[in-house]
Design an enzyme around this catalytic site. Structure first.
Site, mmCIF file in Angstrom:
data_model
loop_
_atom_site.group_PDB
_atom_site.id
_atom_site.type_symbol
_atom_site.label_atom_id
_atom_site.label_comp_id
_atom_site.label_asym_id
_atom_site.label_seq_id
_atom_site.Cartn_x
_atom_site.Cartn_y
_atom_site.Cartn_z
ATOM 1 N N ASP A 496 0.974 -1.187 -0.017
ATOM 2 C CA ASP A 496 -0.096 -0.021 0.015
ATOM 3 C C ASP A 496 0.832 1.280 -0.069
ATOM 4 O O ASP A 496 0.404 2.483 -0.405
ATOM 5 C CB ASP A 496 -1.008 -0.015 1.276
ATOM 6 C CG ASP A 496 -2.203 -0.735 1.064
ATOM 7 O OD1 ASP A 496 -2.550 -0.704 -0.133
ATOM 8 O OD2 ASP A 496 -2.655 -1.307 1.971
HETATM 9 C C1 BGC Z 1 0.610 1.182 6.171
HETATM 10 C C2 BGC Z 1 0.052 0.110 5.571
HETATM 11 C C3 BGC Z 1 -1.419 -0.204 5.194
HETATM 12 C C4 BGC Z 1 -1.800 1.433 4.918
HETATM 13 C C5 BGC Z 1 -3.430 1.450 4.856
HETATM 14 C C6 BGC Z 1 -0.144 2.557 5.471
HETATM 15 O O1 BGC Z 1 0.395 3.561 6.519
HETATM 16 O O2 BGC Z 1 1.980 1.297 6.304
HETATM 17 O O3 BGC Z 1 0.486 -1.150 6.073
HETATM 18 O O4 BGC Z 1 -1.678 -1.007 4.528
HETATM 19 O O5 BGC Z 1 -1.410 2.350 5.868
HETATM 20 O O6 BGC Z 1 -4.110 1.574 6.020
HETATM 21 C C1 NOJ Z 2 -1.824 -3.928 5.384
HETATM 22 C C2 NOJ Z 2 -2.803 -3.858 4.646
HETATM 23 O O1 NOJ Z 2 -4.281 -4.086 5.010
HETATM 24 C C3 NOJ Z 2 -2.571 -4.684 3.217
HETATM 25 O O2 NOJ Z 2 -3.743 -4.796 2.556
HETATM 26 C C4 NOJ Z 2 -1.139 -4.326 2.613
HETATM 27 O O3 NOJ Z 2 -1.261 -5.298 1.584
HETATM 28 C C5 NOJ Z 2 -0.316 -4.352 3.574
HETATM 29 N N1 NOJ Z 2 -0.357 -3.662 4.766
HETATM 30 C C6 NOJ Z 2 1.131 -3.848 2.954
HETATM 31 O O4 NOJ Z 2 1.032 -2.582 2.684
#
Ligand code: BGC
Ligand code: NOJ
Length: 822
Positions: A496
């Site tokens: 993400d």
């Molecule tokens: C986090 C991710 C997460 C995303 C959406 C980011 O700040 O590092 O792990 O999936 O936010 O909530």
């Molecule tokens: C947490 C999110 O829930 C997931 O969808 C994502 O793939 C990982 N973070 C990595 O960014």
């Protein structure tokens, strides 16, 4: 040598983790509830409850990131003379003579002892009930008669925790309760406090807190009970031993029962407290003007108002878990492995299925609903246990898809609607629908799901078959290829934080939803390329299976083309590239200054076995060992970013070693482990696996990892971090399902397939004989594997005494015995 501090240990026989010191390095929580009513509970009884959706139906209030951490929960205050204490130590923190918290399968039992009194509370949500039971047992272990003053405590949340935390000009005036302390006709004995804020207008639901004995007082107004200048640790009413009988009007409604208890030496008494949630039909909301209709509450209470009824409900819950955990059982003789496979990994899978990423001590339950990709991955962790719920989940998820195959990144569990705040455009999302659906069909043999009519964006009238949804999912990738014929990444892929179409120096802009420069983008993802090949191949097999040969051929061509594109434009010499940025420059290449190698593309491209024949897979796996592996697992990228690269989005916003910037993001370690497994490198697969297997590193959890030692967490700080080894974001992580998928199917090698169970273990040379008992559809399989020092390769399979050809045990009902020799 100094003995390392320990806060708890496993009790495999009872399937519990036993915490013996309340001052754990972080609150160690458990989840209660299996379907509609849920609670989070810490080892000191902190936490909160909600109905279905942590955002839209919050029942009790919680303050996040509090000082001290984890303040607020369901508290019992016991006043014994001048001493006031709680069975779970908090909030009074009066030193206890004994403390123990046992987190089990959907229940938690907390026991404290002080001055000859034992207080033990069993917390659980009975199956199919919208309520949390709190059975408190008080026992006098002293030689004198004890006169105790008991106060219960819950603080009501005003339903939506987001507005509850911000809109005080309104909130401080809306709070309303009703109190039932005397027995009326039709009402159960005991005392009930009803929370009915906003019930007079559009809400048709209320909550209640009941105790099954008469009370000598109560409180429902927080400030009256606590005192404006006090804390939960020393509420006025408790310290003075005098309830105020307050009736909340606005401000902050609470529920506290006051009960005087006398216990002869050796005597013990049970009290059943019940926190419940009720919905009424619109025309049956009231029994008198502004008086809520309590019929359903009374009915629910009467089902759980005695020790016997509660014990029975608890036995049912345990039987439910027995049944779920009996479906797949391994016996290797290695306790550390067996307890994770048989108990905790499967339990965590169920919790992630229920909660996705919405409510934990790291997720507020406010910001996110259920993730599209997350839910599809979670499904693989529990589909063997409750296939009908997996089926429903697939339909729910697919219903949020758009006609072009794209999909909402998240949806709300209460409404099942896509979440407009985040929208779509995460280009890996569609592929996961194939991943989830195929797992479901292989487990159940239920191809009929493909014919289910499923809408787009929940719009009635737009329905097409689920199969059509699968098709457009892969088409979405094919229709969105970049200059190297690799998939365009969109807002992000699985990572993400790799936001290649968002360039911003504005701290008020979201990395994920601002796409200010996507026009003309060249940003492509190798992770999606690998994912496409893996799910594309699955789709081809599925199409063949259901006789859609033209469609199979069409997709095979697309898969082949993708493989070629990866070989040509996705290989860096020693590993797979990670991506191309907006301008078409390489990411995750030896040419890069930092972050030369990323784990996600190594995982997916080795799982897809792209270029295995040219040695690419082996080289990639070797590079993971060389550059990514460290003491605590494999880091996401290496070297970590030390500089912020604004055209990469969020990823390099994290300090080095944390989160998506080079932590051990546990979720993606299994991808490489599966890659190792497919390549037959059992020793390597196992050593990677053991590094992130909670029971193997339980000691580390006690002080270094800090988070719950019985489940995986999302990230462990990587080798470049300030504190390598520190864990964060426990419980709600796709790691659960991936660990399960990895160990059950690729290491132990028991793989559901359309026509039966495929046996294909990949083991360390040191592995001894082991047995897996697996229920599969209507059959029962006892499978004993004799590895004979081999890492991979099944030599012979004997089914019920007769040798079979190949490695698939054909499905047939009944109980079967299988001997596998490697
Ligand atoms: C986090 C991710 C997460 C995303 C959406 C980011 O700040 O590092 O792990 O999936 O936010 O909530
Ligand atoms: C947490 C999110 O829930 C997931 O969808 C994502 O793939 C990982 N973070 C990595 O960014």
């Amino acid at each position: 040598m100094e003995q390392q501090k320990r806060y708890g240990h496993f009790d495999d026989e009872h399937r519990e983790y036993v915490i013996t010191d309340p001052k754990t390095p972080w609150p160690w929580i458990n989840y209660l509830g299996n379907e509609d009513f849920f609670s989070l509970i810490s080892n000191t009884a902190g936490g909160y409850s909600f109905y279905k959706d942590a955002k839209f139906r919050r029942i009790t209030r919680y303050r996040y990131n509090n000082v001290p951490m984890d303040n607020g929960g369901r508290y019992f205050y016991i006043k014994d003379g001048d001493t006031v204490w709680n069975p779970g130590w908090k909030p009074c923190k009066t030193p206890l003579d004994f403390y123990e918290c046992r987190h089990g399968m959907s229940y938690t039992r907390i026991t404290g002892k002080k001055n000859g009194v034992e207080a033990s509370v069993l917390f659980f949500v009975p199956l199919k009930k919208w309520a949390e039971v709190q059975k408190l047992t008080l026992k006098n272990e002293s030689a004198e008669t004890k006169s105790l003053k008991l106060f219960s405590f819950e603080e009501w949340g005003l339903w939506n925790p987001a507005t509850d935390m911000e809109n005080f000009q309104r909130n401080f005036s809306t709070g309303e309760v009703e109190i039932e302390t005397t027995v009326h006709e039709g009402s159960p004995s005991g005392a009930t406090i009803y929370h009915k804020t906003e019930y007079r207008e559009r809400r048709n639901h209320y909550a209640f807190y009941h105790v099954n004995v008469p009370v000598q007082g109560y409180d429902t107004d927080r400030e009256t009970f606590v005192g404006l200048y006090n804390e939960f640790a020393n509420p006025d009413a408790v310290m003075e031993g005098k309830p105020r009988n307050s009736h909340a009007h606005g401000w902050s409604p609470i529920a506290s029962h006051y009960i005087e208890v006398t216990l002869a030496p050796g005597e013990s008494k049970d009290f059943v407290f019940l926190l419940g949630y009720i919905e009424n039909e619109q025309d049956k909301k009231f029994e008198a003007p502004q008086v809520i209709n309590k019929e359903k509450a009374h009915a629910l209470i009467s089902e759980l108002d005695t020790t016997e009824k509660v014990d029975k409900a608890f036995a049912e819950l345990n039987a439910y878990w027995d049944a779920l955990l009996n479906i797949y059982k391994v016996k290797t003789g290695n306790d550390k492995l067996d307890r994770m496979v048989n108990i905790w990994n499967q339990y965590q899978c169920m919790v992630t299925f229920n909660f996705s990423r919405s409510a934990s001590f790291f997720e507020s339950g406010v910001g996110r609903g259920m993730g599209f990709r997350d839910s599809n991955q979670d499904l693989v962790g529990f589909v063997h246990q409750i296939p009908p719920r997996a089926r429903q989940r697939i339909i729910d998820i697919a219903s949020t898809q758009f006609p072009d195959g794209g999909c909402y990144h998240q949806y709300q569990p209460l409404t099942k609607r896509g979440n407009n705040d985040i929208g779509g455009g995460f280009n890996d999302d569609p592929c996961w629908l194939i991943f989830g659906t195929v797992a479901y069909i292989k487990e159940t043999g239920d191809f009929s799901i493909l014919d289910e009519m499923v809408p787009f964006d929940n719009q009635p009238g737009t329905e097409v078959t689920l199969f059509e949804h699968l098709k457009i999912s892969l088409n979405h990738v094919i229709n969105n290829l970049g200059p190297h014929m690799l998939p365009l990444i969109g807002r992000a892929d699985w990572n993400d934080c790799l936001n290649l179409n968002c360039f911003s120096w504005d701290p008020n802009e979201s990395f994920q939803t601002t796409e200010n420069v996507s026009e003309g983008t060249k940003a492509e993802s190798l992770m999606i390329a690998g994912l496409f090949v893996v799910t594309g191949k699955e789709y081809v097999t599925l199409c063949e299976k259901i006789g859609k040969h033209d469609e199979a051929a069409r997709m095979q061509k697309a898969v082949d083309a993708m493989i070629e594109a990866v070989k040509k434009h996705g290989w860096d010499g020693e590993w797979y590239l990670r991506a191309y940025d907006f301008y078409g420059r390489k990411i995750g290449s030896n040419e890069c200054e930092e972050a030369k190698i990323f784990i996600e593309s190594q995982g997916w491209c080795t799982m897809a076995e792209i270029g295995a024949e040219d040695g690419m897979v082996a080289k990639s796996l070797d590079s993971c060992k060389k550059y990514l592996e460290c003491e605590h697992g494999m880091v996401l990228n290496n070297p970590a970013f030390t500089k912020y690269i604004y055209e990469y989005g969020e990823i390099s916003s994290y300090p080095e070693g944390y989160k998506e910037n080079a932590s051990i993001f546990c979720h993606n370690n299994p991808w490489v482990i599966i890659g190792e497994g497919l390549a037959g490198r059992g020793n390597d697969a196992w050593s990677h696996y053991a590094k992130i297997l909670p029971s193997y590193v339980e000691e580390k959890y006690q002080t270094l990892h800090k988070v719950e030692p019985y489940v995986n967490c999302q990230m462990v700080a990587g080798k470049d971090a300030f504190r390598p080894g520190e864990g964060k974001n426990s419980w709600l992580t796709g790691t659960a399902a991936w660990m399960w998928y990895t160990v059950s199917e690729f290491i132990l090698g028991i793989k559901p397939d359309y026509d039966g169970i495929r046996i294909d273990p990949c083991l360390p040379e040191t592995a001894g004989d082991y047995t897996v008992t697996r229920r599969f559809r209507d059959a029962e399989y006892d499978i004993t594997i004799h590895p004979n020092g081999q890492q991979k390769g099944v030599k012979s399979i004997v089914l019920d005494g007769s040798p079979i050809e190949g490695t698939v045990i054909p499905y047939s009902t009944g109980h079967h015995h299988i001997e596998v020799t490697m």
